[in-house]
Scaffold this active site. Structure first.
Site, short mmCIF file in Angstrom:
data_model
loop_
_atom_site.label_atom_id
_atom_site.label_comp_id
_atom_site.label_asym_id
_atom_site.label_seq_id
_atom_site.Cartn_x
_atom_site.Cartn_y
_atom_site.Cartn_z
N CYS B 52 0.83 -1.21 0.00
CA CYS B 52 0.00 0.00 0.00
C CYS B 52 0.86 1.26 0.00
O CYS B 52 1.73 1.42 0.86
CB CYS B 52 -0.91 -0.03 1.22
SG CYS B 52 -1.72 1.55 1.53
N CYS B 55 0.51 3.25 3.48
CA CYS B 55 0.97 2.75 4.78
C CYS B 55 2.32 3.37 5.16
O CYS B 55 3.12 3.70 4.29
CB CYS B 55 1.08 1.22 4.74
SG CYS B 55 -0.50 0.36 4.97
N HIS B 115 -4.12 0.40 8.05
CA HIS B 115 -4.66 0.07 6.72
C HIS B 115 -6.07 -0.53 6.81
O HIS B 115 -6.85 -0.46 5.86
CB HIS B 115 -3.71 -0.94 6.04
CG HIS B 115 -4.04 -1.24 4.62
ND1 HIS B 115 -3.73 -0.38 3.59
CD2 HIS B 115 -4.65 -2.31 4.04
CE1 HIS B 115 -4.14 -0.91 2.44
NE2 HIS B 115 -4.70 -2.08 2.68
N CYS B 162 -12.66 4.75 -5.45
CA CYS B 162 -11.53 4.77 -4.54
C CYS B 162 -10.61 3.61 -4.90
O CYS B 162 -11.04 2.46 -4.90
CB CYS B 162 -12.03 4.65 -3.11
SG CYS B 162 -10.70 4.62 -1.92
N SER B 163 -9.36 3.91 -5.22
CA SER B 163 -8.49 2.86 -5.75
C SER B 163 -7.58 2.26 -4.68
O SER B 163 -6.78 1.38 -4.96
CB SER B 163 -7.66 3.39 -6.92
OG SER B 163 -7.07 4.62 -6.59
N HIS B 166 -6.99 1.86 1.96
CA HIS B 166 -6.40 2.54 3.13
C HIS B 166 -7.19 3.84 3.35
O HIS B 166 -7.33 4.64 2.42
CB HIS B 166 -4.92 2.84 2.87
CG HIS B 166 -4.18 3.28 4.09
ND1 HIS B 166 -3.14 2.56 4.64
CD2 HIS B 166 -4.36 4.35 4.90
CE1 HIS B 166 -2.69 3.19 5.73
NE2 HIS B 166 -3.43 4.29 5.91
N HIS B 168 -8.41 7.26 3.50
CA HIS B 168 -7.77 8.52 3.10
C HIS B 168 -8.76 9.44 2.40
O HIS B 168 -9.80 9.01 1.93
CB HIS B 168 -6.58 8.24 2.17
CG HIS B 168 -6.97 7.80 0.79
ND1 HIS B 168 -7.45 6.52 0.52
CD2 HIS B 168 -6.98 8.45 -0.40
CE1 HIS B 168 -7.71 6.43 -0.77
NE2 HIS B 168 -7.45 7.57 -1.35
N GLN B 170 -8.88 13.51 0.13
CA GLN B 170 -8.10 14.36 -0.76
C GLN B 170 -8.46 15.82 -0.54
O GLN B 170 -9.52 16.14 -0.01
CB GLN B 170 -8.39 13.99 -2.22
CG GLN B 170 -8.13 12.54 -2.57
CD GLN B 170 -8.15 12.29 -4.08
OE1 GLN B 170 -7.57 13.04 -4.86
NE2 GLN B 170 -8.83 11.23 -4.49
O1 LIG Z 1 -7.65 10.52 -7.26
P1 LIG Z 1 -8.11 9.08 -7.26
O2 LIG Z 1 -8.57 8.61 -5.92
O3 LIG Z 1 -7.11 8.15 -7.89
O4 LIG Z 1 -9.38 9.05 -8.24
C1 LIG Z 1 -10.72 9.11 -7.85
O5 LIG Z 1 -11.08 10.41 -7.39
C2 LIG Z 1 -10.97 11.47 -8.35
C3 LIG Z 1 -11.50 12.74 -7.72
O6 LIG Z 1 -12.86 12.63 -7.34
C4 LIG Z 1 -11.70 11.14 -9.65
O7 LIG Z 1 -11.34 12.10 -10.64
C5 LIG Z 1 -11.33 9.75 -10.18
O8 LIG Z 1 -12.15 9.43 -11.29
C6 LIG Z 1 -11.53 8.72 -9.06
O9 LIG Z 1 -11.17 7.43 -9.51
#
Ligand SMILES: O=P(O)(O)O[C@H]1O[C@H](CO)[C@@H](O)[C@H](O)[C@H]1O
Ligand SMILES: O=P(O)(O)O[C@H]1O[C@H](CO)[C@@H](O)[C@H](O)[C@H]1O
Lengths: 348, 348
Positions: B52, B55, B115, B162-163, B166, B168, B170
């Protein structure tokens, strides 16, 4: 040729139909993807499915039996979101709680008796029959004097909330203008009042000169990735003649519409060698409220896929709270679609 | 008590923060679902995952090594959609092609070194530490004189793009106002100019009297399902004091914010006994452009689930082309959330 020389720079573009911006981050397409991967749609449907409520001669939720139709078939949605007998009521408490009843008619259109097809896999003549039916339905609904707006659309693919793979679309009509139509009314009227030409007439003429975002063109229509596309492979079909709605299409235009529709959806399927999901629908002038010379018929395609048949663009966090955002540019998307074959990958 | 007596009638409600309508079809929740079913999120994550990039002590995409952090940790997004060195350029060709470069800073905040947790599973003190960090980051970013807007948000769950599981969030900050913020500016200013009170102060006071849509309340905050909610279980946390942004929160307010955040997200998880996905984020006044007394801090929660942990609401066809639409009423959603336990279903 190039409209912008922002190169790799993040920038916003204005959607002239809504007046709203989209954020473009061209440098970001290199981002690796470790997130959700979608299931591939199953690909072995029978031509007739005894369980399908859209197949000919089957029974529907309300007990009705479908006719043994040979082309297309339309009926009132058994689970309509809008009902035709809702009485008018309004509510406004201190400008904080504002509500109003909404009356409408929701219909379902099966595009073909064949359970195993999709629009791009149908013969052009069969697509033309769907266009004829869309026109007829539009004309009939616009005779209902309380209807103000008629939304013709298709959700294609399970990923787009389509709960039955039998090829079909919907028509929701109602007695007030929906939000997105209100926006397009304002923007188109402002432009028309100033120039006495429709916004989209000038726009497609400029795009036809530039060529950069054009996908296909025939005598009556153009398909393109709009300059302000939010979805990665968003596209638009626009009539060359500035007509207010589908009722105005003549025979030749209906043929040409069927042709460009088959081309665009075939390119879509060929792009990732999959039955390409999307929500698509026509935007047309309001009905039963006088002439709308500013309105120019067009059809939007909003497909969710980004990188492959199984990786979609997520319009989430930032997009929902702040602003739609895209990675690959509309110009690159248009080029990719132009480079796709126009013969469906499944046909031999 | 009841605000509306439209009963089972389809109706529209106005979102007073954007000025846009949502279509409510209360009678439609009986519709059976035969469409796409989502995968259940995996539930056995280790406390530390060597793969991750969030982490502690692990290596990130740009080669940096994360510190061995004990509370939360913030860094500039390795795949930022906005960049801080973009130079200002504008483009306008005949009012048809309108674009402008956008400059910004995108950050990632790991909420905890663990995590395997999520916000509702964290101790309230640990959530309070995240609130402290949000405040500090907001204060620092608003010192950058070209920044006009700071979007703090979280995408939770793979279904919300969300990829990385963990926990988090933004922060995307930028030099122009995003579309949704522009709308809320207009609506809040119009109301404030007329009444010299913030729109949301009057709104939450009315809701506190009605009680119908309230989920939780403490000394400083209220959480509720807004009257105009579009997503089935959409919610909003609003500060009782009309403050413009998170920088204005005092210690007591930060404690109370952490408390109501834990409550709401715990109820969410308990609703379908799953780690409830959502996109959530704060809406706050623009920065570095003078005072905005009309702005009232609030946080939106947009969760996609409708019927269960695996069946979501699809905002597709009609919704994308015409108008957001919902089936269950906001009042029923609020009641269900109020009836959820406030102890997390996973804790014993
Ligand atoms: O920035 P990440 O988590 O990789 O990406 C995710 O959030 C972003 C902001 O909402 C989007 O633009 C992406 O499509 C989404 O997969
Ligand atoms: O009417 P359907 O196909 O059952 O439902 C689908 O399309 C509707 C109109 O876009 C949406 O409201 C639903 O969320 C979606 O699942």
């Amino acid at each position: 040729q190039s409209t912008l020389n922002f190169g790799d720079s993040p920038h916003t573009r204005v959607n002239i139909l809504t007046g709203e911006k989209v954020l473009v981050s061209p440098h970001r397409s290199k981002r690796p993807w470790q997130g959700q991967v979608e299931d591939l749609p199953g690909d072995n449907r029978p031509a007739y499915d005894p369980q399908c409520y859209l197949c000919p001669t089957n029974k529907r939720a309300d007990g009705d039996i479908n006719p043994d139709y040979k082309e297309s078939f339309v009926f009132v949605n058994d689970f309509s979101a809008l009902l035709k007998d809702t009485s008018q009521q309004e509510f406004n408490e201190d400008e904080l709680f504002i509500a109003e009843t909404e009356k409408g008619i929701c219909k379902v259109i099966a595009f073909t008796p064949r359970h195993d097809l999709t629009l791009p896999e149908m013969e052009q003549a069969a697509i033309k029959a769907v266009v004829d039916l869309w026109q007829k339905e539009f004309e009939e609904l616009s005779k209902v004097e309380w209807i103000r707006y008629i939304q013709i659309f298709e959700n294609k693919g399970a990923i787009m909330g389509c709960s039955n793979p039998h090829p079909h679309g919907q028509i929701w009509s109602q007695n007030h203008l929906p939000v997105e139509i209100q926006k397009e009314c304002v923007q188109q009227k402002r432009y028309f009042d100033k120039y006495q030409r429709t916004l989209l007439a000038d726009y497609i003429n400029a795009e036809l000169r530039k060529e950069e975002r054009i996908i296909d063109e025939n005598d009556s229509f153009v398909s393109l990735v709009p300059f302000w596309a939010a979805w990665p492979y968003e596209a638009m079909i626009v009539s060359k003649r500035p007509v207010q709605n589908i009722a105005a299409f003549n025979e030749k235009e209906k043929e040409d519409f069927a042709a460009i529709l088959k081309l665009l959806t075939t390119r879509y399927d060929n792009l990732f060698k999959t039955s390409f999901p999307y929500s698509a629908g026509m935007h047309q002038a309001p009905v039963n409220e006088g002439d709308h010379p500013e309105w120019h018929w067009h059809m939007h395609f909003y497909p969710p896929l980004l990188r492959s048949a199984t990786v979609k663009k997520f319009m989430v966090g930032y997009e929902m709270l702040a602003n739609p955002q895209r990675d690959i540019t509309p110009e690159i998307a248009a080029e990719q679609l132009r480079n796709c074959a126009t013969i469906h990958y499944k046909s031999k």
